[in-house]
Design a protein around this motif. Structure first.
Motif, PDB file in Angstrom:
ATOM      1  N   ALA A 197       0.880  -1.172   0.153  1.00  0.00           N
ATOM      2  CA  ALA A 197       0.231   0.076  -0.158  1.00  0.00           C
ATOM      3  C   ALA A 197       0.779   1.328  -0.097  1.00  0.00           C
ATOM      4  CB  ALA A 197      -1.038   0.061   1.375  1.00  0.00           C
ATOM      5  N   VAL A 198       0.503   2.277  -0.758  1.00  0.00           N
ATOM      6  CA  VAL A 198       1.206   3.473  -0.710  1.00  0.00           C
ATOM      7  C   VAL A 198       0.346   4.559  -0.907  1.00  0.00           C
ATOM      8  CG1 VAL A 198       3.222   2.468  -2.286  1.00  0.00           C
ATOM      9  CG2 VAL A 198       1.282   3.394  -3.446  1.00  0.00           C
ATOM     10  N   GLU A 199       0.879   5.747  -0.395  1.00  0.00           N
ATOM     11  CA  GLU A 199      -0.138   6.883  -0.333  1.00  0.00           C
ATOM     12  C   GLU A 199      -0.560   7.162  -1.828  1.00  0.00           C
ATOM     13  OE1 GLU A 199       1.871   8.878   3.675  1.00  0.00           O
ATOM     14  OE2 GLU A 199       3.211   9.100   1.619  1.00  0.00           O
ATOM     15  N   ASP A 200      -1.716   7.976  -1.990  1.00  0.00           N
ATOM     16  CA  ASP A 200      -1.842   8.510  -3.255  1.00  0.00           C
ATOM     17  C   ASP A 200      -2.487   9.956  -3.030  1.00  0.00           C
ATOM     18  OD1 ASP A 200      -2.478   8.801  -5.785  1.00  0.00           O
ATOM     19  OD2 ASP A 200      -4.390   7.971  -5.598  1.00  0.00           O
ATOM     20  N   PRO A 217       2.116  -1.882  -6.612  1.00  0.00           N
ATOM     21  CA  PRO A 217       1.549  -0.457  -5.447  1.00  0.00           C
ATOM     22  C   PRO A 217       0.039  -0.530  -5.428  1.00  0.00           C
ATOM     23  CG  PRO A 217       3.186   0.151  -7.041  1.00  0.00           C
ATOM     24  CD  PRO A 217       2.817  -1.242  -7.645  1.00  0.00           C
ATOM     25  N   VAL A 218      -0.524  -0.402  -4.393  1.00  0.00           N
ATOM     26  CA  VAL A 218      -1.923  -0.306  -4.061  1.00  0.00           C
ATOM     27  C   VAL A 218      -2.040   1.204  -3.508  1.00  0.00           C
ATOM     28  CG1 VAL A 218      -3.803  -1.076  -3.363  1.00  0.00           C
ATOM     29  CG2 VAL A 218      -2.125  -2.618  -3.821  1.00  0.00           C
ATOM     30  N   PRO A 219      -2.906   2.037  -4.291  1.00  0.00           N
ATOM     31  CA  PRO A 219      -2.946   3.323  -3.740  1.00  0.00           C
ATOM     32  C   PRO A 219      -4.046   3.471  -2.629  1.00  0.00           C
ATOM     33  CG  PRO A 219      -4.210   3.153  -5.778  1.00  0.00           C
ATOM     34  CD  PRO A 219      -3.463   1.842  -5.651  1.00  0.00           C
ATOM     35  N   LEU A 231      -9.045   2.943   5.381  1.00  0.00           N
ATOM     36  CA  LEU A 231      -8.985   2.340   4.014  1.00  0.00           C
ATOM     37  C   LEU A 231      -7.871   1.334   3.833  1.00  0.00           C
ATOM     38  CD1 LEU A 231     -10.022   5.192   1.563  1.00  0.00           C
ATOM     39  CD2 LEU A 231     -11.559   3.612   2.927  1.00  0.00           C
ATOM     40  N   LEU A 232      -6.953   1.102   4.566  1.00  0.00           N
ATOM     41  CA  LEU A 232      -5.834   0.299   4.402  1.00  0.00           C
ATOM     42  C   LEU A 232      -6.388  -1.236   4.421  1.00  0.00           C
ATOM     43  CD1 LEU A 232      -2.842   1.040   6.433  1.00  0.00           C
ATOM     44  CD2 LEU A 232      -2.995   0.543   4.137  1.00  0.00           C
ATOM     45  N   ALA A 233      -7.147  -1.477   5.181  1.00  0.00           N
ATOM     46  CA  ALA A 233      -7.702  -3.089   5.480  1.00  0.00           C
ATOM     47  C   ALA A 233      -8.402  -3.511   4.058  1.00  0.00           C
ATOM     48  CB  ALA A 233      -8.887  -2.991   6.602  1.00  0.00           C
ATOM     49  N   ARG A 234      -9.088  -2.599   3.315  1.00  0.00           N
ATOM     50  CA  ARG A 234      -9.659  -2.931   2.097  1.00  0.00           C
ATOM     51  C   ARG A 234      -8.666  -3.334   0.967  1.00  0.00           C
ATOM     52  NH1 ARG A 234     -14.147   1.886   1.539  1.00  0.00           N
ATOM     53  NH2 ARG A 234     -14.697   1.859   3.473  1.00  0.00           N
ATOM     54  N   THR A 235      -7.346  -2.810   1.203  1.00  0.00           N
ATOM     55  CA  THR A 235      -6.296  -3.293   0.214  1.00  0.00           C
ATOM     56  C   THR A 235      -5.867  -4.650   0.347  1.00  0.00           C
ATOM     57  OG1 THR A 235      -4.235  -2.637   1.575  1.00  0.00           O
ATOM     58  CG2 THR A 235      -5.627  -0.803   0.472  1.00  0.00           C
ATOM     59  N   GLY A 236      -6.095  -5.319   1.277  1.00  0.00           N
ATOM     60  CA  GLY A 236      -5.566  -6.666   1.492  1.00  0.00           C
ATOM     61  C   GLY A 236      -3.780  -6.678   1.587  1.00  0.00           C
TER      62      GLY A 236
END
Length: 468
Positions: A197-200, A217-219, A231-236
């Motif tokens: 996960a990365v900041e967007d 990278p997942v924004p 919203l981090l948990a939604r990224t997996g």
């Protein structure tokens, strides 16, 4: 022989150089330059040492020593009975390609991330290099410890503890944050991670580096309080990169509540936080907030470098890593390049130990504060509907443009006028939160910054007030 040696003196060594002491060094330098620039092509036969000494008014021994030095360097070759000839002609430096991201001729280069390179403490660094070299043992001139020079690791542990409240039990030395991210990505990939996960918005170089090393990278959006931890948990994902003290590029600070929530997320997910503390020492209105790493040294990898304090050219950075990752990262560093050079590490260790690093920081904080104030005053006078975004910190700020402005189109218009001011949309992985320009102010004087803002205002006025 195609060269006319009657003109050799004028061709290679100016009269002013010969008039000075050290004429043997002048001869060496002139011959070396002529070979490198191609004025003495490969195979050219040089005059005998006696002949050249007579033409240049030098002793034969001086010319013989000069030839011998250039033979040792590989520029000349000497064969018994065949004289001395040019061994090779390297490609001229001027023919090397210019990196794609370096555009020569900018009238005003407002790229973020560059410190005031003219303020680099050259004399202090030279003194630190001499002192650091003197302190190195003979053994330390061999292949380096891949974890880094022990003296530097010790000094950085103390510095980070008192300045950033980092629990620096184990510091690893790298060639900067970019290499740190690469090493971490490879270790995580080997451990089974496939995404991060990365900041967007974010620094595009980080996202590119992770992608190139096997992590997608997942924004995750950023708002006025920093990363949207909810919203981090939604990224997996189980790993996240944050710039918590001064988010890049928006310039906001991760709130205390979100810091605690971020650490709780990492504990709950058996996750890892990569904290890039890239310019936290530069806060102008109040002391900088402590690092997130202080909340849980087992879940946070702390990243830093000298690029924003001293100069990117030094290529020195560090990681403070949890014990569970330490050996794998050191081994990856060993396999990558055997470790960083001990010589600049020794110089940096001395600079920190002697207080030179802190003195430079105090000087540049004042310098950058004045430059930031000059930029904001000029924007307020010339472009009052452009608003600064983020806290008073770092080496850049975001200028928020009026709603509806096409910041990418404005960037191109400014580029045609010689102004390099990147659009905020260029840092977004999805969509920028608002139109803006990401403006670095540290590398330009107040007068230059005022000139840049006037050029921006002229560009806007030339469009008749239109926003695209």
């Amino acid at each position: 022989m195609t060269e006319s040696w009657s003109t050799f003196r004028e061709l290679l060594i100016p009269e002013s150089d010969l008039a000075r002491s050290g004429r043997g060094k002048a001869l060496e330098a002139a011959l070396r330059t002529a070979i490198r620039e191609g004025r003495l092509p490969q195979g050219t036969r040089l005059p005998s040492t006696r002949d050249l000494a007579g033409q240049l008014g030098l002793s034969r021994g001086t010319v013989t020593a000069g030839y011998a030095q250039l033979v040792a360097e590989g520029y000349l070759q000497a064969r018994h009975g065949s004289g001395t000839t040019v061994a090779c002609t390297p490609s001229p430096v001027a023919n090397r390609s210019v990196p794609a991201d370096v555009v020569p001729g900018w009238r005003f280069d407002l790229r973020p991330g560059l410190p005031a390179l003219g303020a680099f403490p050259r004399a202090d660094w030279q003194a630190a290099s001499r002192a650091g070299l003197a302190a190195l043992s003979d053994d330390e001139l061999g292949y380096p410890d891949p974890a880094g020079l022990p003296a530097l690791r010790t000094e950085l542990a103390g510095y980070l503890g008192r300045v950033r409240a980092v629990a620096a039990a184990d510091v690893l030395i790298t060639h900067g944050v970019a290499e740190s991210e690469t090493l971490i990505a490879r270790v995580l990939r080997d451990a089974g991670h496939r995404a991060i996960a990365v900041e967007d918005p974010t620094h595009p170089g980080s996202a590119e580096s992770f992608a190139a090393n096997g992590l997608t990278p997942v924004p995750v959006p950023v708002d006025e309080h920093g990363l949207r931890v909810d919203l981090l948990a939604r990224t997996g994902c189980r790993v996240v990169l944050v710039t918590s003290a001064h988010q890049f590029p928006l310039g906001v600070v991760l709130s205390p509540e979100r810091r605690r929530a971020l650490v709780a997320w990492a504990r709950d997910r058996d996750g890892l936080i990569l904290e890039d503390d890239y310019d936290a020492e530069h806060r102008y209105d109040r002391p900088a907030v402590c690092s997130t790493q202080v909340l849980d040294s087992e879940r946070v990898v702390y990243l830093g470098s000298v690029s924003k304090v001293l100069a990117p050219a030094l290529r020195l950075g560090w990681m403070v890593v949890p014990p569970a990752l330490r050996d794998r990262l050191v081994d990856r560093k060993r396999l990558s390049d055997l470790g960083c050079s001990p010589l600049p590490q020794a110089a940096l260790a001395h600079l920190v130990r002697s207080g030179g690093y802190d003195r430079h920081l105090r000087r540049t904080r004042l310098l950058y504060r004045r430059r930031r104030d000059a930029l904001l005053a000029a924007v307020d006078a010339e472009l009052p509907d452009w608003r600064p975004h983020g806290v008073a910190a770092g080496l850049h700020l975001v200028l928020r443009l009026p709603d509806g402005t096409d910041d990418a189109a404005l960037q191109l218009r400014l580029a045609k006028r010689g102004v390099n001011a990147p659009a905020l949309s260029g840092y977004a992985l999805t969509r920028a939160p608002f139109p803006g320009l990401v403006v670095g102010y540290a590398a330009l004087s107040p007068d230059r910054l005022r000139g840049a803002v006037r050029e921006m205002a002229d560009a806007v006025r030339s469009r008749g007030g239109r926003r695209t």
